[in-house]
Design an enzyme around this catalytic site. Sequence first.
Site, PDB file in Angstrom:
ATOM      1  N   GLY A  12      26.397   8.762 -41.351  1.00 29.12           N
ATOM      2  CA  GLY A  12      25.614   9.828 -40.737  1.00 29.12           C
ATOM      3  C   GLY A  12      26.568  10.865 -40.180  1.00 29.12           C
ATOM      4  CB  THR A  13      26.319  13.040 -37.188  1.00 26.65           C
ATOM      5  OG1 THR A  13      24.981  13.398 -37.507  1.00 26.65           O
ATOM      6  CG2 THR A  13      27.036  14.258 -36.649  1.00 26.65           C
ATOM      7  CB  VAL A  14      29.669   9.405 -35.843  1.00 33.38           C
ATOM      8  CG1 VAL A  14      31.020   8.794 -35.506  1.00 33.38           C
ATOM      9  CG2 VAL A  14      29.055  10.039 -34.592  1.00 33.38           C
ATOM     10  N   GLY A  15      29.889   9.158 -39.009  1.00 32.86           N
ATOM     11  CA  GLY A  15      30.543   8.594 -40.192  1.00 32.86           C
ATOM     12  C   GLY A  15      31.174   9.678 -41.056  1.00 32.86           C
ATOM     13  CE  LYS A 105      24.223   4.727 -26.425  1.00 31.42           C
ATOM     14  NZ  LYS A 105      23.880   6.102 -26.706  1.00 31.42           N
ATOM     15  N   GLY A 134      32.118   9.483 -25.767  1.00 32.04           N
ATOM     16  CA  GLY A 134      32.643  10.126 -26.970  1.00 32.04           C
ATOM     17  C   GLY A 134      34.138  10.386 -26.953  1.00 32.04           C
ATOM     18  CE  LYS A 205      26.574   7.422 -23.660  1.00 32.20           C
ATOM     19  NZ  LYS A 205      26.154   8.844 -23.626  1.00 32.20           N
TER      20      LYS A 205
END
Lengths: 438, 438
Positions: A12-15, A105, A134, A205
């Site tokens: 996705g976005t992070v990947g 998380k 992040g 978190k």
Amino acid sequence: MQVTKVALVGMGTVGTGVVRLLYDQGDRTARHAGQILWLEEVVVHDLKKGREVQLPKGLISDDLARITDNPEIKVVAHLVGGLEPARTILLQLLEAGKDVVTANKALLAEHGPELFDRARELGRSIAFDAAVAGGIPIITNIGQCFSANQIQSLRGILNGTSNFIVSQMEEQGADYAAALAEAQKRGFAEADPTMDVDGSDAAQKLAILAHLAFGARVHWTEIPRVGIDKLDPADLKYAKELGYRIKLIAVAQLQPGGLELHVSPTLVKVGTPLAEVRQAFNAISVVGDAVGPVFFHGLGAGQMPTASAVVADMIDTAVGRTQITFRTLELWSQKEAAVKMLDHDELTGRYYLRFTVEDRPGVLAEIAGVLGKHGISIASVIQHEAKGSGVNRVVPLVIMTYQAREGDARKAVEAISQLTSVKAPCVRMRVLDGTSES
Amino acid sequence: MQVTKVALVGMGTVGTGVVRLLYDQGDRTARHAGQILWLEEVVVHDLKKGREVQLPKGLISDDLARITDNPEIKVVAHLVGGLEPARTILLQLLEAGKDVVTANKALLAEHGPELFDRARELGRSIAFDAAVAGGIPIITNIGQCFSANQIQSLRGILNGTSNFIVSQMEEQGADYAAALAEAQKRGFAEADPTMDVDGSDAAQKLAILAHLAFGARVHWTEIPRVGIDKLDPADLKYAKELGYRIKLIAVAQLQPGGLELHVSPTLVKVGTPLAEVRQAFNAISVVGDAVGPVFFHGLGAGQMPTASAVVADMIDTAVGRTQITFRTLELWSQKEAAVKMLDHDELTGRYYLRFTVEDRPGVLAEIAGVLGKHGISIASVIQHEAKGSGVNRVVPLVIMTYQAREGDARKAVEAISQLTSVKAPCVRMRVLDGTSES
């Protein structure tokens, strides 16, 4: 140069950001890692989905077995959101002998004990610096850089969505709904922002940080939390008049009776570092007994900041640092909690109170009387002259208290809400003067 | 539980802090390290000197051989100041097979190549997080946490003494001499503060950071530096009027032509994080191409913050993380520099200029003309009506420029200094608007 084969589950976005760093910036990563991190497999749920980055055909598939059956792959970035199948995939990776890096998380906050126990049994590691704040490497800083300290407190702005919304409300004079819409438009809030704006995300978190810093064994749902979704622009205005900004603050602080833990909109003194955190930034103020106050500020989310944290963890794992830290820290182990959570009513603090009251003589005396009966002293009052006229006119009455017990403040406000002169729900927020901060 | 035997050379202020953490807080350190760090020897220069912490007789001596001849001691904290015998002692420790932790930044800035080469030849490591910015773990953050990034810029307040003095001058209206005296009284400045106030100490730290972040091979004496020892309270006043504070800022920034490096008093926009750093605090703003801007703030010196960094390094070394990092980073190796230093004249920036000029018509036009001839545009001017009277009256003229080349700004100011209407040395400082910062 040594080569470590690595893989990705989820793109996705992070990947996609991780692929950019490993695939497009492979030489640089190799230089910084002292070895080549060779991206051997990328496994996704839906092969048909459009991708920002095009990968060669052989590299991407929807078959997890291409990772789990390949003993040459040592390190896997697990970038699958949600609880299932994320949990099952992470366990499968561990069973297959992989060291895992995750940014999930919610998964750690929910299933940390199971996942970490299994990793320990199998002699594997889980790295998770990307899961909290992040781009701010708070996990490594607490777990490694401050290891000579007893951490005394953590205070953080851990949810960028909430901070963006409150910043918009404050700077643009927007109401909550308009600020949320702007956050969604700019990609700072999801279509369903509930977990971000109701304090849940920050509590997850905080649970991870409290675990790491204090050895607390607290499930995030046990952490008292209030979100910013009910925030009234009027309170931002009064806060400003008093020299404060309102921020969603997560607190973990050692007290004589135990660990103070909560997430709530809080008045933070203008000029202290946490008050100056704008837009979608995150920040954390750590106080250690040796190092004193250390303040971190950075991007708490977004493609490349989070990918930066994931790839740093992949490098740490490939070179062997993660495994050392993982063995040392005994996270989410069956060990007894090092500290108990403090009963929320036993906290102390200063409070901001706003009452909507009838505009008639004696109301202030009545309210002050109830506060006094609960042992709460008034530090300052704002009551402006009412505009307009009419018999049923109501006016806002804003009170800042001195230090008081949370339980007393709660009960006093409950009692005041019952008065016939009080015409709307009362607002109560904690106040942070920044005396023990950097 | 595993035991690693460790030792200390030097027991001054920081050494005493390290003893406190290792000796008085041994259990805690063991819990965080996953092993016992057993303080086996403390070697000092002068046994007769009074100590804040009393150690058992057998533990403290003035005989380095008790460390070098004891093969059981694996990790040694080297807390000896100055260049010699600090250099010789560090080499002796390496030759004896010890992994070394040092807080001596001057030694690294001066003899880094020799010491790191020798450590590599011998298969040993040197950890030095305490050498830069004390309690802020900037070395670990750059060398490890941001390893997926190309660092683009570092901007720091790296000398607490200078920051304390400038804060005093600004907040108390003190002149330089009075502020220095106050800093000495409070223990923030040494009897001979030269290296701190003339920018040398910050340049040494910047050289180490530039080495780590950019692979620059720069000796600190090559870094253009100006201190705060000539700072005039008048400039603090004008800066404030313009919306800035003056801070001693160390900059390392990648530019198309090479690495920009300098240390100088700089006007920093009020409201940006670096402008809000008060008293003896240090701060560093790092921009990475993936992580974006990350800001660190903490105590840059002092007994316990520095000891916190030393003991964290000792733990990292005892558990094996340091050795991995040391092998990876190839610091101060014979490798070619990754980036050349940019010719100082080629830098660009905005400038603050203050001229002391005759109070007569035409002077502003004359000065503006010279600036124009050098391609420098004026962004704003402050010239207040002169007080008092007299034919030889002089007035200050303050000019903020738009972006200009350093070489042009330097030459223009040199030319203006030659004008007969200019009656005192000109002041020129760089301006930081914080556009690329967090």
